[in-house]
Scaffold this motif. Sequence first.
Motif, PDB file in Angstrom:
ATOM      1  N   ALA A  64       1.003  -8.756  12.839  1.00  0.00           N
ATOM      2  CA  ALA A  64       0.912  -9.772  11.791  1.00  0.00           C
ATOM      3  C   ALA A  64       0.039  -9.264  10.648  1.00  0.00           C
ATOM      4  N   THR A  65      -1.078  -8.628  10.998  1.00  0.00           N
ATOM      5  CA  THR A  65      -1.997  -8.122   9.979  1.00  0.00           C
ATOM      6  C   THR A  65      -1.329  -7.057   9.132  1.00  0.00           C
ATOM      7  N   ASN A  66      -0.615  -6.147   9.808  1.00  0.00           N
ATOM      8  CA  ASN A  66       0.061  -5.106   9.038  1.00  0.00           C
ATOM      9  C   ASN A  66       1.138  -5.696   8.145  1.00  0.00           C
ATOM     10  N   GLY A  67       1.804  -6.742   8.618  1.00  0.00           N
ATOM     11  CA  GLY A  67       2.799  -7.401   7.790  1.00  0.00           C
ATOM     12  C   GLY A  67       2.176  -7.988   6.548  1.00  0.00           C
ATOM     13  N   PHE A  68       1.064  -8.699   6.742  1.00  0.00           N
ATOM     14  CA  PHE A  68       0.366  -9.314   5.620  1.00  0.00           C
ATOM     15  C   PHE A  68      -0.124  -8.244   4.644  1.00  0.00           C
ATOM     16  N   MET A  69      -0.691  -7.164   5.202  1.00  0.00           N
ATOM     17  CA  MET A  69      -1.186  -6.077   4.355  1.00  0.00           C
ATOM     18  C   MET A  69      -0.033  -5.443   3.583  1.00  0.00           C
ATOM     19  N   ALA A  70       1.101  -5.245   4.280  1.00  0.00           N
ATOM     20  CA  ALA A  70       2.254  -4.628   3.622  1.00  0.00           C
ATOM     21  C   ALA A  70       2.709  -5.477   2.445  1.00  0.00           C
ATOM     22  N   GLY A  71       2.673  -6.821   2.639  1.00  0.00           N
ATOM     23  CA  GLY A  71       3.029  -7.711   1.537  1.00  0.00           C
ATOM     24  C   GLY A  71       2.121  -7.490   0.339  1.00  0.00           C
ATOM     25  N   LEU A  72       0.817  -7.413   0.602  1.00  0.00           N
ATOM     26  CA  LEU A  72      -0.152  -7.193  -0.475  1.00  0.00           C
ATOM     27  C   LEU A  72       0.044  -5.832  -1.131  1.00  0.00           C
ATOM     28  N   VAL A  73       0.244  -4.806  -0.289  1.00  0.00           N
ATOM     29  CA  VAL A  73       0.431  -3.448  -0.814  1.00  0.00           C
ATOM     30  C   VAL A  73       1.639  -3.425  -1.743  1.00  0.00           C
ATOM     31  N   GLY A  74       2.712  -4.073  -1.293  1.00  0.00           N
ATOM     32  CA  GLY A  74       3.924  -4.116  -2.111  1.00  0.00           C
ATOM     33  C   GLY A  74       3.664  -4.761  -3.461  1.00  0.00           C
ATOM     34  N   LYS A  75       2.869  -5.842  -3.441  1.00  0.00           N
ATOM     35  CA  LYS A  75       2.547  -6.525  -4.712  1.00  0.00           C
ATOM     36  C   LYS A  75       1.730  -5.619  -5.618  1.00  0.00           C
ATOM     37  N   ILE A  76       0.813  -4.847  -5.025  1.00  0.00           N
ATOM     38  CA  ILE A  76      -0.081  -4.033  -5.854  1.00  0.00           C
ATOM     39  C   ILE A  76       0.651  -2.803  -6.391  1.00  0.00           C
ATOM     40  N   MET A  77       1.411  -2.136  -5.526  1.00  0.00           N
ATOM     41  CA  MET A  77       2.009  -0.869  -5.974  1.00  0.00           C
ATOM     42  C   MET A  77       3.235  -1.102  -6.840  1.00  0.00           C
ATOM     43  N   GLN A  78       3.907  -2.235  -6.687  1.00  0.00           N
ATOM     44  CA  GLN A  78       5.093  -2.563  -7.497  1.00  0.00           C
ATOM     45  C   GLN A  78       6.147  -1.462  -7.442  1.00  0.00           C
ATOM     46  N   ASN A  79       6.182  -0.716  -6.346  1.00  0.00           N
ATOM     47  CA  ASN A  79       7.131   0.386  -6.173  1.00  0.00           C
ATOM     48  C   ASN A  79       7.066   1.408  -7.288  1.00  0.00           C
ATOM     49  N   ARG A  80       5.887   1.574  -7.854  1.00  0.00           N
ATOM     50  CA  ARG A  80       5.773   2.555  -8.923  1.00  0.00           C
ATOM     51  C   ARG A  80       4.834   3.682  -8.542  1.00  0.00           C
ATOM     52  N   LYS A  81       3.924   3.405  -7.661  1.00  0.00           N
ATOM     53  CA  LYS A  81       2.960   4.442  -7.309  1.00  0.00           C
ATOM     54  C   LYS A  81       3.116   4.824  -5.837  1.00  0.00           C
ATOM     55  N   LEU A  82       2.321   5.795  -5.442  1.00  0.00           N
ATOM     56  CA  LEU A  82       2.368   6.274  -4.073  1.00  0.00           C
ATOM     57  C   LEU A  82       1.255   5.610  -3.265  1.00  0.00           C
ATOM     58  N   VAL A  83       1.532   5.375  -1.992  1.00  0.00           N
ATOM     59  CA  VAL A  83       0.538   4.764  -1.120  1.00  0.00           C
ATOM     60  C   VAL A  83       0.270   5.723   0.037  1.00  0.00           C
ATOM     61  N   LEU A  84      -0.954   5.834   0.425  1.00  0.00           N
ATOM     62  CA  LEU A  84      -1.296   6.647   1.595  1.00  0.00           C
ATOM     63  C   LEU A  84      -1.607   5.717   2.759  1.00  0.00           C
ATOM     64  N   TRP A  85      -1.019   5.969   3.898  1.00  0.00           N
ATOM     65  CA  TRP A  85      -1.236   5.153   5.085  1.00  0.00           C
ATOM     66  C   TRP A  85      -1.824   6.074   6.146  1.00  0.00           C
ATOM     67  N   ILE A  86      -3.128   5.947   6.368  1.00  0.00           N
ATOM     68  CA  ILE A  86      -3.829   6.897   7.232  1.00  0.00           C
ATOM     69  C   ILE A  86      -4.167   6.204   8.541  1.00  0.00           C
ATOM     70  N   SER A  87      -3.788   6.771   9.664  1.00  0.00           N
ATOM     71  CA  SER A  87      -4.043   6.062  10.922  1.00  0.00           C
ATOM     72  C   SER A  87      -4.061   7.006  12.104  1.00  0.00           C
ATOM     73  N   THR A  88      -4.562   6.478  13.207  1.00  0.00           N
ATOM     74  CA  THR A  88      -4.405   7.159  14.485  1.00  0.00           C
ATOM     75  C   THR A  88      -3.458   6.304  15.310  1.00  0.00           C
ATOM     76  N   LYS A  89      -2.698   6.895  16.134  1.00  0.00           N
ATOM     77  CA  LYS A  89      -1.762   6.182  17.022  1.00  0.00           C
ATOM     78  C   LYS A  89      -0.945   5.151  16.243  1.00  0.00           C
ATOM     79  N   ARG A  90      -0.288   5.611  15.211  1.00  0.00           N
ATOM     80  CA  ARG A  90       0.457   4.682  14.359  1.00  0.00           C
ATOM     81  C   ARG A  90       1.697   4.167  15.093  1.00  0.00           C
ATOM     82  N   THR A  91       1.898   2.846  15.012  1.00  0.00           N
ATOM     83  CA  THR A  91       3.135   2.290  15.553  1.00  0.00           C
ATOM     84  C   THR A  91       3.966   1.664  14.443  1.00  0.00           C
ATOM     85  N   LEU A  92       3.458   1.717  13.230  1.00  0.00           N
ATOM     86  CA  LEU A  92       4.182   1.129  12.104  1.00  0.00           C
ATOM     87  C   LEU A  92       5.561   1.778  11.971  1.00  0.00           C
TER      88      LEU A  92
END
Lengths: 242, 499
Positions: A64-92
């Motif tokens: 749920a948290t990642n979903g909410f964050m993804a929504g925010l990220v999408g609003k901020i980046m507006q599909n124009r910039k690059l996003v870095l997603w840094i994690s350990t044991k990623r399941t996204l």
Amino acid sequence: MQAAKHDIIQQLQREVLSLQRHKSIAGQQLVTGWGDIDKAFPGYTFPLGAVHEFISTNKENAAATNGFMAGLVGKIMQNRKLVLWISTKRTLFPPALNMFGIEPDRIVFIDLCKQKEVLWAIEEALKCNALSVVVGELSELSFTESRRLQLAVEQSKVTGFIHRYNPRTENTVACVTRWKISHLASEIKGMPGVGFPKWNVALLKVRNGRPGSWHIEWSADGFKQIAQQAFTFSEMLQRKAG
Amino acid sequence: MGKRFIAIWFRHLTTDRMVRIQPELKEIPFVLSAPERGRMVIKAANIAAQEIGIHVNMVVADCRAIYPSLKVYDYKPELAEKLLKALAEWCLRYTPVVAIDLPDGLIMDISGCAHLWGGERPYLKELLTKLRGYGYDVRAAIADSVGAAWAVSRFGKVSPIVESGKQIEVLLPLPPAALRLEESTLELLNKLGLCQISSFIAMPRKTLRRRFGQNILSRLDQAVGKEYEFILPIQPAEPYQERLPSLEPIRTAKGIEIALNQLLEKLCIRLTKEGKGIRKCIFKCYRIDGNVQQIEIGTNQSSRNVKHLFKLFELKIATIAPALGIEVFTIEAPIVEDTSVIQDALWDFTEGGNSTAIAELLDRIAGKLGVDTIRRYLPDEHYWPERSMKVASSLAELSETGWRTDIPRPIHLLSHPETIEVTVPMPDYPPLLFNYKGVLHHVKKADGPERIEQEWWLQQGLFRDYYCIEDEQGARYWLFRLGSYDSGEPKWFMHGFFA
């Protein structure tokens, strides 16, 4: 008379905010579409160029948290910039990000093994002002470490999201906000099946703002606040003041 | 197996070069001249000029009398050497050992190379055809010794290939000039009527030495193959390399950093002039004790930013062991690329922003944490969820197909589906309750099934029926049933979590 008073109060509020070291980024304003939730933030806008902390305690809430964050990220980046997603044991699962308004190929994933490496990578990424958002997934974050991230962000004006999954303690950190997202049953009126994702969004801490908790749904048009019966924390404060 | 040498003679090296640059000169007699003792003297003449009797060392004024419309160009003394150097580098494709033989030849050690072209004859033919194709008038010969090859290439009339051990026979009818002797010795030999090597080769060595000096003996030995003649091979130039010798041995990290910075600056200035950037760079430290320490970096996007490259190296400086000290530093860039502007235009992922900054950030991460940690995904045309995306090969790669948006996919996908126990009211229905890791979930809402068949051309197995499930807490899951109830008790799996 009334208008003049309003202006004066707004002016004073801005001065107080600047004294409290709150810096808004000129020309950048995030349209969240949350309605009155924006009033919880200093200056009535979602703070960009800052580090936000999200805490989740189990797998369902992490999703749920990642979903909410993804929504925010999408609003901020507006599909124009690059996003870095840094994690350990990623399941996204990248293809799912499309649903949250992100073209998954605009995200560069950095999959690491150690917490230390993640912190180093997040800090380096936050210093790079060509990025719009940096998302970091880790569990432990000490106060000193968070302060380093905040310092990096103050220089570069990049927005950082730190998702802490199952931290040992919910210690104090130097992030401007602390969120907890948990899932709520979805609603479809008169139809069978599962509806749009719906969350209980709790803003536990916000610097120079008012914490609160709301129900938010992610639909095809983006975030939508769902009216709820129980009054919010901020309303409670207002009632007391009144 | 003995050594084999090839000597190549460029008969009109400089004039052929002129014709190559100005093809219209091919049929016209022209000469290259330089001032000498107050007169203009011909230093080189092309074939057309030689045919009308104009030769090297004649005075230009006299030649103008013979042929008034003779074209005269300036002779550049350093041109021949430059041309030979370039030709020698070109010849490196035939053998690793190529030496320049001034003023107009090349000498190559071809031992063990000719068989790659199917023998010495095809080898020679290939070499000569190529060089003649470039417009050079060449002769060449192969022999066991440098001297014999040289002699046959200049004066030989029979076969350009001297068989192994046969150099004496071949040399006998040649004039003494074929031995590369000094002008004065040749004059003396000529005066004495010794016009062929055969006429004096049998003379006692003592006599020869007394009359003509030691040189004639050693030249004879070299030609015959009794004395080994050393040739000085050219070094293939490392195209992008810089050196920095240090006055005193360097032992500190700070010293190494300063050296590295200076070298990078030199290299990057050169790259900027040529519009190129580094993809791979090696920094070598030559220690006093003969050991060589080196560190290496790679970049995601060609770069000539000193600061950035320095940062990449900086992470590895600690691995250099200076021991007693480092006396010479070198830096070389084995892989350089044109810094492209086209790619940025195709897909500007930063909206006019600084894509170099991102590439540099990723380089730093790759340098410290490994290249395989960085991944970008593109859609792949597969229904099977695990195969629905592929790893992009570069930052700028774009996919031909779009991402699918019509089917719900969970935001978290387990890398391996985990088994769950379910209670199902009837086949092809979503479960009523399921037990995942010891916790019982009551299903409130469900969507599905979405059947995904195995891609039989990749993998054999049962199909999956996927259900989106919401439990009484509001948490949303992605479950699937492997196979159908017709074939016994199918297994159920948890595969993901929806937001």
